[in-house]
Design a protein around this motif. Structure first.
Motif, PDB file in Angstrom:
ATOM      1  N   TYR A 134       2.109   1.920  -3.591  1.00 42.70           N
ATOM      2  CA  TYR A 134       1.144   2.496  -4.530  1.00 42.70           C
ATOM      3  C   TYR A 134       0.667   3.876  -4.086  1.00 42.70           C
ATOM      4  N   ALA A 135       0.785   4.171  -2.794  1.00 41.46           N
ATOM      5  CA  ALA A 135       0.490   5.532  -2.343  1.00 41.46           C
ATOM      6  C   ALA A 135       1.506   6.507  -2.935  1.00 41.46           C
ATOM      7  N   LYS A 169      -4.714   2.262  -8.329  1.00 39.80           N
ATOM      8  CA  LYS A 169      -5.200   1.026  -7.730  1.00 39.80           C
ATOM      9  C   LYS A 169      -4.014   0.111  -7.461  1.00 39.80           C
ATOM     10  N   LEU A 170      -4.020  -0.523  -6.306  1.00 40.06           N
ATOM     11  CA  LEU A 170      -2.981  -1.492  -5.993  1.00 40.06           C
ATOM     12  C   LEU A 170      -3.041  -2.619  -7.014  1.00 40.06           C
ATOM     13  N   ASP A 226      -7.694  -2.389  -4.452  1.00 43.11           N
ATOM     14  CA  ASP A 226      -8.343  -1.154  -4.017  1.00 43.11           C
ATOM     15  C   ASP A 226      -7.533   0.074  -4.444  1.00 43.11           C
ATOM     16  N   VAL A 285      -5.543   3.326  -3.773  1.00 44.69           N
ATOM     17  CA  VAL A 285      -4.705   3.755  -2.653  1.00 44.69           C
ATOM     18  C   VAL A 285      -4.485   5.261  -2.764  1.00 44.69           C
ATOM     19  N   GLU A 286      -4.830   5.980  -1.737  1.00 43.05           N
ATOM     20  CA  GLU A 286      -4.668   7.423  -1.737  1.00 43.05           C
ATOM     21  C   GLU A 286      -3.194   7.799  -1.760  1.00 43.05           C
ATOM     22  N   ASP A 345      -5.358   8.681  -8.094  1.00 44.32           N
ATOM     23  CA  ASP A 345      -4.837   7.736  -7.117  1.00 44.32           C
ATOM     24  C   ASP A 345      -4.819   6.366  -7.776  1.00 44.32           C
ATOM     25  N   GLN A 381       0.829  -1.209   0.000  1.00 45.84           N
ATOM     26  CA  GLN A 381       0.000   0.000   0.000  1.00 45.84           C
ATOM     27  C   GLN A 381       0.864   1.259   0.000  1.00 45.84           C
ATOM     28  N   ASP A 382       1.966   1.228   0.759  1.00 47.26           N
ATOM     29  CA  ASP A 382       2.904   2.361   0.764  1.00 47.26           C
ATOM     30  C   ASP A 382       3.440   2.614  -0.634  1.00 47.26           C
TER      31      ASP A 382
END
Length: 843
Positions: free
Chosen positions: A375-376, A523-524, A535, A537-538, A521, A372-373
């Protein structure tokens, strides 16, 4: 040069004591092996194997697990999966080769040739694998909490200078940190290097050029103390334009600079030289490092005081556009994600010492960086339009280069940007729509080609594609559309001619860079697969570093400006440490952290953590000045120590981890080449204008190189400094590969240093060296007339920067007299000096 003469030269090289090569240990291959595993093998296993062969599998097939080193070596029902060092005996490699119809893995399809090659290489080098124990699945919260305790994520400390017993020995606070550790170990530092050796060391370190005989005589005769005399020399060197050329080249290693894209279609970068010159000029101007970083990430978004600064800021963002990309990639989403990964990997390793790329397909296995980090942070670059001049094929024809895909740095564009009407930003929406159309068209083209002629819906699909293509053409400027005209003429051209047929002005006001793109933003991507979306990821920072704090991303912007300011915050624990460690490594041959591009858990621990923090804190407090940092280090006592080995000290610290003596360091290839040119009177110090090759050429370099027709204006023998020679990926000069030039498709904070026979053969046989030897001999004869002894003594001062001993002069005199002709003998002697270890190493 005839064979007997060459043998004589070789005999002299082996005979003179000063020419004996020092014992140099090749750099530890463990770091390289782990890089191969993390960059290529682990993602491959996670993508293709873990679904059926890991602790996470619902049913482990064949009792084979591949998620730990132990399990991989143990193997499954068919035996061990691999034999380290023996790829042809390894079942893992045999299965992916698909040669045996009963042994084919993964079952969904054969790996690509690049993936198979990476797996083979990894096994060949011993299958280095840091995975230990069993598959330890710990919670992300626990991983994050533990990760934040790692030394490099801790705030930089304001440390006190340690007290020492022999305070009279020190010249700076740096010396206190070094001497305190030596006294604890019972070690006494070596004596100082003599003035000739110190002058050659500091001159090569700061400028990449040797001192002249005149500079040598002035420094040796200077009646001032060693401290004062050295300070005068250092200040002169820091003010020299050669300083930026030397230290700019160090930075170009780190940012994977090249003049071509490399890989499948090795298309040139006709305007990469602008970024190269920007880097050199920045180091010469001592631009504050925080500003230097901000410009490279977000220069196009920073305020500018005038047209010149605006253009410079845009050129700086070429940092993000220099990646090595596969232009044959037809999947636009794959191409875009690969480019983002290159940008993130370069940013992470160059400025933070973190391997972000390891979290593209899965959570980082060592550092507290989650997928997640990844893709953020990736969302920031996904919202950025990269202007490299190249585009992928993606079903859109064979033209890979177009000047319209570069940044406008003309006066008009700069003035509009300063006035708040940045053409690049105003054009972003149009360009984003064009990207959307291309992304839509690419799979439609593939589907259309796969449909039978009379398939239902094929005519409608063709009509829809035509509508999209017309819209795409309307969004492109007239210059871009011109490439589609004159089709009848184009049919008469060869494919290679069409690849080269994009007209542009090589001196035009355009540059590689970036601008704002379609804000989004990401998507992962599950297992890193473009078509397996998770999802959204912001956009944001890696969680482990959120404690530093980043300004909220302004609506409608990518977030690059906020990222740049976060990177250069005084609270960021990594940026300052990574830079001062790089500087220390260039001056001592080894960083305080021996893995300069990896400050993570898998990287090395600092040998002197207090000194590292002292330097990092001082660097930030001193307005991020690189020149003042370098000056502080080279004026220390530890920098000027001799390289003499003392058995008593070596018994305690054989690897010189405590810096009780100077490290012998081999010159890099640029310093060797530039020294040859300077001492032979050929070097031209003026910067050449424009691209280092025929910039009009935009075809595939690999194809023309195979025909012996590389379009390079500047050759290895050209009398310019090496930093200005072309760096074509996969097509480096032979001398560059022999002497370990940095691979230009990846971050290189520390070059490999090898000692191989090819280096000696190059110095004894290459035309560049032979020509330099003849020129230097003639130069010595013109300077000293018929005084042969003066010629020989002058050769030592010119090439080795010291006086020759009486024994060396007697031996050299006998050698020259034994030659067929005096001129030939002197040239051979000069070449022997060039081939010596003393010439190739800093004293």
């Amino acid at each position: 040069m005839n064979s007997p003469a060459l043998l004589s030269c070789l005999r002299l090289t082996l005979a003179l004591p000063l020419l004996l090569s020092p014992s140099v240990t090749a750099q530890d291959s463990r770091r390289e092996g782990l890089d191969v595993f993390e960059k290529h093998v682990r993602p491959l296993l996670a993508k293709h194997c873990y679904e059926c062969h890991s602790a996470e599998s619902s049913s482990v097939k064949g009792n084979l697990k591949l998620d730990t080193r132990t399990a991989t070596l143990k193997g499954g029902d068919s035996g061990p999966a691999l034999v380290a060092g023996k790829p042809d005996d390894s079942l893992l490699l045999k299965s992916v080769m698909y040669d045996n119809p009963d042994l084919q893995m993964p079952p969904k399809g054969k790996l690509s040739e690049d993936e198979i090659a990476a797996l083979r290489h990894w096994i060949e080098i011993g299958a280095p694998d840091p995975r230990t124990g069993t598959s330890d699945q710990i919670s992300k919260t626990t991983r994050l909490k533990q990760g934040r305790q790692h030394w490099s994520f801790q705030p930089v400390r304001l440390v006190q200078t340690p007290s020492v017993k022999n305070a009279a020995w020190t010249r700076s606070e740096i010396d206190h940190f070094i001497l305190a550790r030596q006294e604890q170990a019972g070690i006494t530092p070596a004596a100082d290097a003599d003035r000739p050796a110190l002058l050659r060391r500091v001159t090569l370190d700061l400028t990449g050029l040797p001192p002249t005989p005149q500079q040598l005589s002035q420094f040796v005769a200077d009646p001032a103390s060693d401290d004062e005399a050295l300070a005068k020399v250092v200040d002169h060197l820091l003010a020299s334009p050669a300083f930026g050329e030397r230290w700019g080249r160090h930075w170009l290693d780190v940012v994977r600079y090249a003049d071509s894209v490399g890989k499948t279609r090795n298309i040139p970068f006709p305007f990469a030289w602008r970024y190269r010159n920007y880097v050199i000029d920045s180091f010469n101007a001592d631009k504050p490092y925080d500003r230097f970083v901000q410009e490279q990430l977000a220069g196009d978004l920073l305020p500018s005081r005038d047209v010149r600064q605006r253009s410079e800021n845009v050129i700086a963002t070429g940092f993000l556009a220099l990646g090595s990309m596969d232009l044959n990639e037809r999947d636009l989403d794959q191409f875009r994600l690969d480019r983002i990964d290159d940008q993130m990997d370069t940013l992470g390793r160059s400025m933070l010492g973190l391997t972000f790329g390891c979290a593209r397909c899965h959570d980082h296995k060592f550092d507290p960086i989650s997928q997640q980090d990844y893709y953020a942070l990736a969302g920031i670059f996904a919202s950025t339009r990269t202007l490299s001049g190249n585009r992928s094929r993606a079903g859109m024809g064979n033209t890979y280069f177009h000047p319209e895909l570069l940044a406008d740095i003309g006066d008009k564009a700069a003035k509009e940007a300063i006035a708040g009407r940045d053409p690049a930003q105003l054009k972003a929406a149009t360009l984003a729509r064009a990207d959307e159309i291309r992304e839509t068209l690419a799979p439609m083209v593939q589907r259309f080609k796969a449909m039978p002629d009379n398939a239902p819906g094929k005519a409608a699909l063709k009509q829809r594609m035509a509508v999209l293509r017309r819209e795409l053409q309307s969004l492109q400027p007239a210059d871009a559309a011109a490439g589609t005209q004159g089709k009848s003429k184009a049919k008469q051209q060869s494919k290679q001619q069409r690849l080269e047929a994009v007209p542009f002005d090589p001196a035009g006001d355009i540059a590689m860079g970036v601008s704002e793109g379609r804000i989004e933003d990401l998507k992962l991507r599950i297992r890193g697969e473009p078509d397996l979306e998770g999802d959204v990821v912001e956009r944001g920072l890696p969680t482990v570093l959120e404690t530093v704090g980043m300004s909220r991303i302004k609506e409608g912007t990518s977030g690059r400006e906020e990222l740049a300011k976060w990177l250069t915050s005084s609270r960021n624990p990594l940026t300052g440490r990574v830079l001062v460690n790089r500087v220390w490594g260039h001056l001592f041959g080894r960083g305080l952290v021996e893995t300069p591009d990896n400050f993570g858990v898998a990287g090395a621990l600092p040998s002197h953590p207090e000194l590292l923090d002292y330097l990092a804190a001082g660097f930030v407090q001193d307005d991020w000045s690189v020149k003042r940092l370098i000056r502080r280090i080279v004026l220390s006592r530890v920098y000027r120590l001799s390289t003499d080995i003392q058995p008593q000290q070596a018994a305690v610290d054989e690897g010189n981890q405590l810096y009780w003596r100077g490290n012998l360091r081999r010159l890099d290839v640029e310093a060797i080449r530039d020294s040859l040119l300077q001492t032979s009177g050929q070097l031209e110090l003026q910067r050449p204008a424009g691209a280092p090759y025929k910039a009009e050429f935009t075809g595939d370099l690999s194809r023309v190189a195979a025909r012996g027709n590389l379009p390079a204006d500047l050759q290895l023998s050209s009398p310019v400094r090496s930093v200005y020679l072309p760096v074509f990926r996969s097509l480096l000069f032979g001398m560059y590969t022999v002497f370990d030039f940095a691979e230009p498709d990846q971050v290189n904070g520390q070059r490999d240093v090898t000692t191989v026979p090819g280096q000696a053969l190059f110095l004894l046989n290459n035309g560049l060296v032979a020509d330099a030897s003849v020129r230097t001999a003639k130069q010595l004869q013109q300077q000293y007339g018929e005084d042969s002894k003066a010629q020989l003594a002058g050769a030592w001062r010119l090439i080795l920067c010291r006086e020759a001993s009486a024994d060396e002069l007697r031996m050299a005199e006998r050698f020259v007299e034994s030659a067929d002709a005096e001129a030939t003998g002197l040239a051979l002697l000069v070449q022997a000096l060039y081939a010596s270890a003393e010439f190739r190493y800093t004293p």
